[in-house]
Design an enzyme around this catalytic site. Structure first.
Site, PDB file in Angstrom:
ATOM      1  N   GLU A 259       0.885  -1.179   0.000  1.00  0.00           N
ATOM      2  CA  GLU A 259       0.000   0.000   0.000  1.00  0.00           C
ATOM      3  C   GLU A 259       0.910   1.212   0.000  1.00  0.00           C
ATOM      4  OE1 GLU A 259      -3.063  -0.112  -0.381  1.00  0.00           O
ATOM      5  OE2 GLU A 259      -3.694  -2.093   0.250  1.00  0.00           O
ATOM      6  N   CYS A 293      -2.565   8.963   2.067  1.00  0.00           N
ATOM      7  CA  CYS A 293      -2.281   8.365   0.760  1.00  0.00           C
ATOM      8  C   CYS A 293      -3.396   8.707  -0.224  1.00  0.00           C
ATOM      9  CB  CYS A 293      -2.108   6.862   0.896  1.00  0.00           C
ATOM     10  SG  CYS A 293      -3.493   6.093   1.739  1.00  0.00           S
TER      11      CYS A 293
HETATM   12  P1  NAD Z   1       8.175   5.471   4.503  1.00  0.00           P
HETATM   13  O1  NAD Z   1       8.228   4.672   3.273  1.00  0.00           O
HETATM   14  O2  NAD Z   1       9.259   6.446   4.769  1.00  0.00           O
HETATM   15  O3  NAD Z   1       8.151   4.492   5.779  1.00  0.00           O
HETATM   16  C1  NAD Z   1       7.118   3.535   5.949  1.00  0.00           C
HETATM   17  C2  NAD Z   1       7.643   2.358   6.746  1.00  0.00           C
HETATM   18  O4  NAD Z   1       8.551   1.606   5.941  1.00  0.00           O
HETATM   19  C3  NAD Z   1       8.414   2.726   8.007  1.00  0.00           C
HETATM   20  O5  NAD Z   1       8.019   1.834   9.028  1.00  0.00           O
HETATM   21  C4  NAD Z   1       9.867   2.500   7.607  1.00  0.00           C
HETATM   22  O6  NAD Z   1      10.709   2.188   8.689  1.00  0.00           O
HETATM   23  C5  NAD Z   1       9.726   1.307   6.683  1.00  0.00           C
HETATM   24  N1  NAD Z   1      10.793   1.123   5.686  1.00  0.00           N
HETATM   25  C6  NAD Z   1      11.378   2.064   4.923  1.00  0.00           C
HETATM   26  N2  NAD Z   1      12.259   1.494   4.072  1.00  0.00           N
HETATM   27  C7  NAD Z   1      12.224   0.160   4.303  1.00  0.00           C
HETATM   28  C8  NAD Z   1      12.904  -0.969   3.745  1.00  0.00           C
HETATM   29  N3  NAD Z   1      13.801  -0.822   2.788  1.00  0.00           N
HETATM   30  N4  NAD Z   1      12.582  -2.200   4.205  1.00  0.00           N
HETATM   31  C9  NAD Z   1      11.672  -2.354   5.179  1.00  0.00           C
HETATM   32  N5  NAD Z   1      11.008  -1.321   5.766  1.00  0.00           N
HETATM   33  C10 NAD Z   1      11.281  -0.086   5.325  1.00  0.00           C
HETATM   34  O7  NAD Z   1       6.735   6.196   4.519  1.00  0.00           O
HETATM   35  P2  NAD Z   1       6.150   7.292   5.518  1.00  0.00           P
HETATM   36  O8  NAD Z   1       6.821   8.605   5.255  1.00  0.00           O
HETATM   37  O9  NAD Z   1       6.122   6.773   6.917  1.00  0.00           O
HETATM   38  O10 NAD Z   1       4.621   7.369   5.047  1.00  0.00           O
HETATM   39  C11 NAD Z   1       4.147   8.166   4.008  1.00  0.00           C
HETATM   40  C12 NAD Z   1       3.956   7.368   2.744  1.00  0.00           C
HETATM   41  O11 NAD Z   1       3.114   6.251   2.977  1.00  0.00           O
HETATM   42  C13 NAD Z   1       3.260   8.157   1.658  1.00  0.00           C
HETATM   43  O12 NAD Z   1       3.872   7.862   0.418  1.00  0.00           O
HETATM   44  C14 NAD Z   1       1.829   7.637   1.684  1.00  0.00           C
HETATM   45  O13 NAD Z   1       1.105   7.803   0.487  1.00  0.00           O
HETATM   46  C15 NAD Z   1       2.061   6.208   2.013  1.00  0.00           C
HETATM   47  N6  NAD Z   1       0.872   5.607   2.599  1.00  0.00           N
HETATM   48  C16 NAD Z   1       0.137   4.737   1.838  1.00  0.00           C
HETATM   49  C17 NAD Z   1      -1.025   4.176   2.354  1.00  0.00           C
HETATM   50  C18 NAD Z   1      -1.861   3.242   1.527  1.00  0.00           C
HETATM   51  O14 NAD Z   1      -2.677   2.545   2.099  1.00  0.00           O
HETATM   52  N7  NAD Z   1      -1.686   3.198   0.223  1.00  0.00           N
HETATM   53  C19 NAD Z   1      -1.433   4.479   3.653  1.00  0.00           C
HETATM   54  C20 NAD Z   1      -0.652   5.347   4.410  1.00  0.00           C
HETATM   55  C21 NAD Z   1       0.506   5.900   3.868  1.00  0.00           C
END
Ligand code: NAD
Length: 505
Positions: A259, A293
């Site tokens: 997601e 999102c």
């Molecule tokens: P982010 O990608 O920076 O981090 C999200 C999570 O991923 C964190 O827990 C982080 O530690 C982990 N992470 C990052 N790189 C990783 C890797 N290589 N391997 C494993 N884990 C890893 O995102 P954010 O800034 O926390 O959130 C915002 C983003 O999330 C926006 O792009 C938003 O659109 C998206 N989002 C999508 C949905 C959906 O349902 N489509 C819902 C909420 C947020």
């Protein structure tokens, strides 16, 4: 701020969190409300992450044998805990993620809703009975649990995303390891404590290790993603993260639900109810300070109504109540941090360079919260769908483009890689149906006369075209948390012809 610390202590103790069990030096929880440090937690070491996955795997081996309706009872009890502690958890979401209080409470309500859904689901994990082409045979499908489900969540939905996954995963017979965002560890600790309360009430047939919480940064997440005892990784976050997780899982052929980012659009057609449209645009574009999102980021307005809609929007934007999200009158809280503010300014500069006219976007200083990053949401009139509009900037920027023909507007809607959610405002049934048809919106969510932002848990949420469209929560999303076994039973007295080769036995 002193009051934040007092509120925090009260929320945590009400939910049964013993912060001392988690305190350390590695992961800093900073409140976007005031920029103040709420707590500093210890990150799990690689050995501790491994031990947690070990425990979750052992728990799965027992939990899969507990009947599904009984598994549903655990989720029901968890839903009760959420109802009891909704206010405390909602406030904590506000403190740690910066959402206004109504949104914090709304997020907890989504957790409650998915629990209710999952309880019913625990009695409906149906497989098909399939007509066999062979005489005296019956064929059927049975759904089995997968194992440990690894959940990675983003800062902007710090509690609901885990619940969407975990409630389904538990009733499906899986255990869950959760790596929350390093920006929102406290809300995760609180949810974990509430789940422990439900476990204590449930009884001994729920094994220890059924829900494990991993505190750490992306390294810890990556370790979980690469562990072969985790057959399904459900990751919510940026597209950059999703790409990495997808590659890691592909190497070991593990399943994923991704997601990721959205870049959602709305079309305002000539026949639209404009009053409704302006309200929906504002709510979808500025809610959660543009950090959803499903936030509305691109608006395509028909030429014939453009000069009514856009001035009206500018007027509404000028009066938006921006401020401390704990206060009832506030509708727009802060951005998560300085990096988010900088990202917004960079995008606005790019929009200007692409001939965009920017209204708003500047920093707002809120009394008593001077270190928080509050902004005036931005409207940007663009001459066309330019390069800056191809990306998700996680901040309240709404790009507006004029259109003249519905096919052109649908092409613009579909003309970005992300495509999570979309909507059209129209009272013309032909336009509405075209938008939802095979040749209409290519997004996972296509709405009519309602904005793109937010979703009910009853539907399958998600579906970005860029990621192959992971789906969580409602509809038949549960099937992603199970494996399908097809069974053929021969109740005749002979084998089918193809298997009747005679052996000398
Ligand atoms: P982010 O990608 O920076 O981090 C999200 C999570 O991923 C964190 O827990 C982080 O530690 C982990 N992470 C990052 N790189 C990783 C890797 N290589 N391997 C494993 N884990 C890893 O995102 P954010 O800034 O926390 O959130 C915002 C983003 O999330 C926006 O792009 C938003 O659109 C998206 N989002 C999508 C949905 C959906 O349902 N489509 C819902 C909420 C947020």
């Amino acid at each position: 701020m002193e009051t934040n610390q007092v509120t925090l202590a009260a929320q945590l103790s009400e939910m049964g969190v013993r912060l001392a069990d988690y305190e350390g030096k590695d992961i800093v929880s900073t409140s976007p409300v005031s920029g103040q440090v709420l707590a500093t937690l210890r990150a799990d070491s690689a050995d501790q992450v491994k031990a947690k996955i070990d425990r979750a795997h052992a728990a799965f081996l027992q939990w899969r044998n507990v009947p599904a309706p009984r598994r549903g009872e655990l989720v029901r009890l968890f839903g009760e805990e959420l109802r009891t502690h909704k206010e405390a958890l909602g406030k904590l979401v506000t403190l740690e993620a910066g959402k206004i209080l109504q949104e914090g409470l709304g997020e907890v309500q989504e957790m409650i809703d998915i629990c209710d859904f999952a309880v019913g689901l625990s009695r409906q994990l149906y497989g098909l009975t399939i007509a066999s082409e062979r005489p005296g045979h019956r064929m059927m499908e049975v759904w089995h649990p997968l194992g440990v489900v690894g959940v990675i969540s983003a800062f902007n939905f710090p509690v609901a995303v885990w619940a969407w996954n975990a409630a389904l995963a538990f009733v499906c017979g899986n255990s869950v390891t959760w790596k929350p965002s390093e920006k929102t560890p406290l809300t995760a600790v609180a949810v974990h404590a509430l789940f422990q309360k439900a476990l204590a009430r449930f009884g001994s047939d729920a094994p220890a290790g059924l829900a494990e919480l991993i505190i750490g940064d992306r390294e810890a997440g990556s370790q979980m993603v690469n562990d072969k005892r985790v057959p399904l990784v459900s990751a919510t976050g940026s597209t950059r993260m999703g790409r990495q997780v997808a590659q890691d899982c592909a190497i070991r052929l593990a399943k994923t639900i991704l997601e990721l980012g959205g870049n959602n659009a709305m079309i305002v057609a000539p026949s639209a109810d404009l009053e409704m449209a302006v309200r929906a645009i504002t709510f979808s574009a500025v809610g959660t300070a543009g950090q959803r999102c499903t936030t509305l980021r691109r608006l395509f307005v028909h030429d014939s109504v453009y000069d009514t809609v856009v001035p009206r929007l500018k007027k509404v934007y000028a009066g938006l109540p921006i401020g401390n999200p704990l206060q009832k009158t506030t509708l727009i809280g802060p951005l998560i941090d300085r990096a988010a503010f900088d990202g917004m300014q960079t995008a606005l500069a790019a929009a200007r360079a692409e001939q965009g006219q920017v209204f708003g976007g500047e920093r707002v200083i809120v009394a008593g919260c001077e270190d928080g990053y509050y902004v005036q949401p931005a409207l940007v009139e663009m001459p066309a769908q330019t390069n800056v509009m191809q990306h998700e900037t996680f901040a309240p920027i709404l790009y507006i483009v004029r259109y003249t023909d519905l096919q052109q507007a649908i092409a613009l809607n579909n003309g970005v890689p992300q495509g999570l959610s979309s909507s059209i405002f129209t009272t013309d049934v032909r336009e509405a149906e075209t938008f939802m048809s095979d040749s209409g919106s290519d997004c996972g969510i296509a709405n009519v006369n309602i904005g793109p932002s937010g979703a009910e848990i009853g539907g399958a949420f998600g579906g970005e075209k860029e990621t192959g469209g992971g789906r969580e929560s409602g509809s038949d999303a549960w099937k992603a948390y199970m494996r399908r076994s097809t069974n053929t039973i021969n109740y005749s007295h002979s084998l089918p012809l193809a298997q009747s080769i005679s052996f000398d036995i």
